[in-house]
Design a protein around this motif. Structure first.
Motif, PDB file in Angstrom:
ATOM      1  N   TRP A 159     -41.513 -11.879  31.925  1.00 25.83           N
ATOM      2  CA  TRP A 159     -41.770 -13.216  31.420  1.00 25.83           C
ATOM      3  C   TRP A 159     -42.409 -14.077  32.500  1.00 25.83           C
ATOM      4  O   TRP A 159     -42.269 -13.816  33.690  1.00 25.83           O
ATOM      5  N   LEU A 202     -35.245  -0.271  43.008  1.00 26.86           N
ATOM      6  CA  LEU A 202     -35.174   0.196  41.616  1.00 26.86           C
ATOM      7  C   LEU A 202     -34.096  -0.557  40.844  1.00 26.86           C
ATOM      8  O   LEU A 202     -34.260  -0.863  39.672  1.00 26.86           O
ATOM      9  N   GLY A 226     -33.307  -3.527  41.003  1.00 25.46           N
ATOM     10  CA  GLY A 226     -33.711  -4.880  40.656  1.00 25.46           C
ATOM     11  C   GLY A 226     -33.081  -5.921  41.556  1.00 25.46           C
ATOM     12  O   GLY A 226     -32.229  -5.617  42.405  1.00 25.46           O
ATOM     13  N   TYR A 270     -33.816  -7.044  29.609  1.00 25.74           N
ATOM     14  CA  TYR A 270     -33.504  -8.428  29.961  1.00 25.74           C
ATOM     15  C   TYR A 270     -34.373  -9.394  29.164  1.00 25.74           C
ATOM     16  O   TYR A 270     -33.961 -10.501  28.848  1.00 25.74           O
ATOM     17  N   LYS A 271     -35.593  -8.960  28.840  1.00 26.87           N
ATOM     18  CA  LYS A 271     -36.477  -9.852  28.089  1.00 26.87           C
ATOM     19  C   LYS A 271     -35.966 -10.055  26.670  1.00 26.87           C
ATOM     20  O   LYS A 271     -36.148 -11.118  26.076  1.00 26.87           O
ATOM     21  N   LEU A 282     -31.691 -12.374  25.569  1.00 27.45           N
ATOM     22  CA  LEU A 282     -31.367 -13.694  25.039  1.00 27.45           C
ATOM     23  C   LEU A 282     -31.724 -13.805  23.558  1.00 27.45           C
ATOM     24  O   LEU A 282     -31.109 -14.590  22.832  1.00 27.45           O
ATOM     25  N   ARG A 304     -30.928   2.737  34.609  1.00 26.32           N
ATOM     26  CA  ARG A 304     -30.364   1.985  35.736  1.00 26.32           C
ATOM     27  C   ARG A 304     -31.545   1.349  36.458  1.00 26.32           C
ATOM     28  O   ARG A 304     -31.980   1.831  37.499  1.00 26.32           O
ATOM     29  N   SER A 305     -32.053   0.293  35.896  1.00 25.60           N
ATOM     30  CA  SER A 305     -33.281  -0.251  36.469  1.00 25.60           C
ATOM     31  C   SER A 305     -33.298  -1.766  36.373  1.00 25.60           C
ATOM     32  O   SER A 305     -32.429  -2.388  35.770  1.00 25.60           O
ATOM     33  N   TYR A 306     -34.332  -2.337  36.977  1.00 24.27           N
ATOM     34  CA  TYR A 306     -34.493  -3.780  37.059  1.00 24.27           C
ATOM     35  C   TYR A 306     -34.712  -4.415  35.696  1.00 24.27           C
ATOM     36  O   TYR A 306     -34.591  -5.633  35.567  1.00 24.27           O
ATOM     37  N   GLN A 356     -27.292  -4.102  31.590  1.00 21.60           N
ATOM     38  CA  GLN A 356     -26.361  -2.971  31.753  1.00 21.60           C
ATOM     39  C   GLN A 356     -25.196  -3.104  30.770  1.00 21.60           C
ATOM     40  O   GLN A 356     -24.040  -3.232  31.170  1.00 21.60           O
TER      41      GLN A 356
END
Lengths: 191, 202
Positions: free
Chosen positions: A134, A148, A150, B112-113, B116, B145-147, B151
């Motif tokens: 975003w 990785l 984050g 994450y995007k 919400l 398991r990432s950014y 989770q």
């Protein structure tokens, strides 16, 4: 190498001269390593004179620790699928790459993705904003110095991110292993 | 929520359902009206507790909100389709409007995007509502398991049932929904409401 592509490479050599730093042919795939200055001219020449109507992809590499640090990769093809050509150019951290939107409309989203994930800016792009993450996300996640798991961010009412528990990871697959359980993603320590 | 008319809750109200004495009875006036047993209404009256009646109605018409985010959504669609057929359990009314849904089935990877947006849909669902985390990704982030991946959806909204699998089989989803039915059946909704009411007005 196809017969038509054999004619393309000398034409590119004539047009670009010293702009071609090296040529690589590997298993029938042709790659030209260009200087960043020669890249826009090479792309325009491929599109307009050689008939590479299709821009398949723009990707990028992070040679962390080297200078120039980044590298952009253009995958070109002709519409009849007889010719494929890969153009590469190195980009340092303070440089920007001229956009290719005026040649291929497809470059729009590809360049936005490269900007979003790797943080390589494209000059003269009409709408260079993030495409996957975003607006306001502060990092470029595919860079080598980005972990990785984050990093935590928080934009109230927009999105937030956290740090993923890696538990000894990263999790990697082992495609050649016998048996499904051993092929599954597991934390495998480097030995 | 659905508009149920609770007709039967207390034993005292049952007498109101007795038929009026017929004119033939009035004329003779020798036969007394028997309230104990009447074949015309026997079978139409059930004595029960309000909680039990409400729970029974809720658990047998769960309207799912399909939050299909990844490959688990394919299994969710298979579960709703002819081969597995969750209409056998009264859960086939998939509502794409959160305002008409009872249970949110989070089927897939929550980035994450998207997180919400899932939360906003959940907030728009009226109470009482339940949540099922379907599959490894919705339960714990799974292999991501990432950014980019939340989770586990339980970091944002309360989860009633977790279903393991990647993706879970339709049978597993049905099992999860039946576990949720058991959970709903054990709730004390009106008792709790009464308790809260007395606590607040004490």
């Amino acid at each position: 190498m196809s017969a038509v592509l054999e004619d393309d490479l000398p034409a590119l050599r004539d047009a670009l001269g010293a702009g071609i730093l090296s040529e690589v042919e590997f298993r029938g795939e042709n790659t030209l390593n260009l200087s960043l200055d020669a890249l826009p001219k090479a792309l325009a020449f491929c599109k307009d004179s050689l008939g590479y109507e299709l821009l398949l992809d723009i990707s990028s590499l992070d040679h962390f620790g080297d200078d120039p640090r980044f590298e952009v990769v253009y995958e070109l093809a002709s519409l009849d699928d007889t010719r494929h050509l890969r153009l590469k150019a190195k980009v340092s951290e303070d440089e920007s790459v001229p956009t290719a939107i005026h040649l291929w409309k497809a470059a729009d989203w590809h360049e936005r993705e490269v900007w979003d994930m790797m943080g390589i800016p494209f000059s003269d792009h009409p709408n260079l904003k993030r495409i996957l993450m975003w607006e306001g996300y502060p990092y470029f996640p595919l860079r080598k110095d980005f972990p990785l798991a984050g990093r935590p961010t928080d934009m109230p009412d927009v999105a937030s991110t956290g740090v993923a528990p890696l538990e000894g990871g990263p999790f990697v697959t082992a495609p050649g292993m016998e048996g499904g359980a051993k092929r599954e993603p597991r934390a495998r320590h480097q030995e | 929520m659905k508009n149920f008319t609770i007709t039967l809750s207390e034993a005292a109200t049952a007498t109101t359902f007795l038929p009026k004495p017929s004119s033939a009875m009035e004329s003779t006036a020798t036969i007394p009206v028997q309230a104990a047993y009447d074949s015309k209404i026997e079978g139409n009256i059930i004595f029960t507790r309000v909680d039990a009646a409400i729970n029974w109605m809720r658990k047998n018409s769960l309207w799912p909100m399909p939050m299909g985010l990844a490959c688990c959504a394919i299994e969710l669609m298979a579960t709703a389709s002819a081969r597995f057929d969750i209409s056998r359990f009264g859960m086939e009314v998939m509502r794409f409007s959160p305002r008409q849904a009872d249970v949110m089935i989070v089927a897939g990877t929550v980035t994450y995007k998207m997180a919400l947006a899932v939360k906003r849909v959940w907030d728009q669902m009226p109470e009482p509502k339940w949540c099922i985390a379907m599959g490894a990704c919705a339960s714990s982030g799974g292999m991501y398991r990432s950014y980019a991946v939340l989770q586990g959806i339980d970091q944002l909204i309360p989860v009633d049932v977790y279903i393991s699998g990647c993706p879970p089989r339709p049978e597993a989803l049905i099992e999860g929904l039946m576990k949720l039915q058991e959970k709903i059946d054990a709730e004390h909704s009106t008792q709790d409401q009464k308790k809260t009411f007395f606590e607040e007005n004490a």
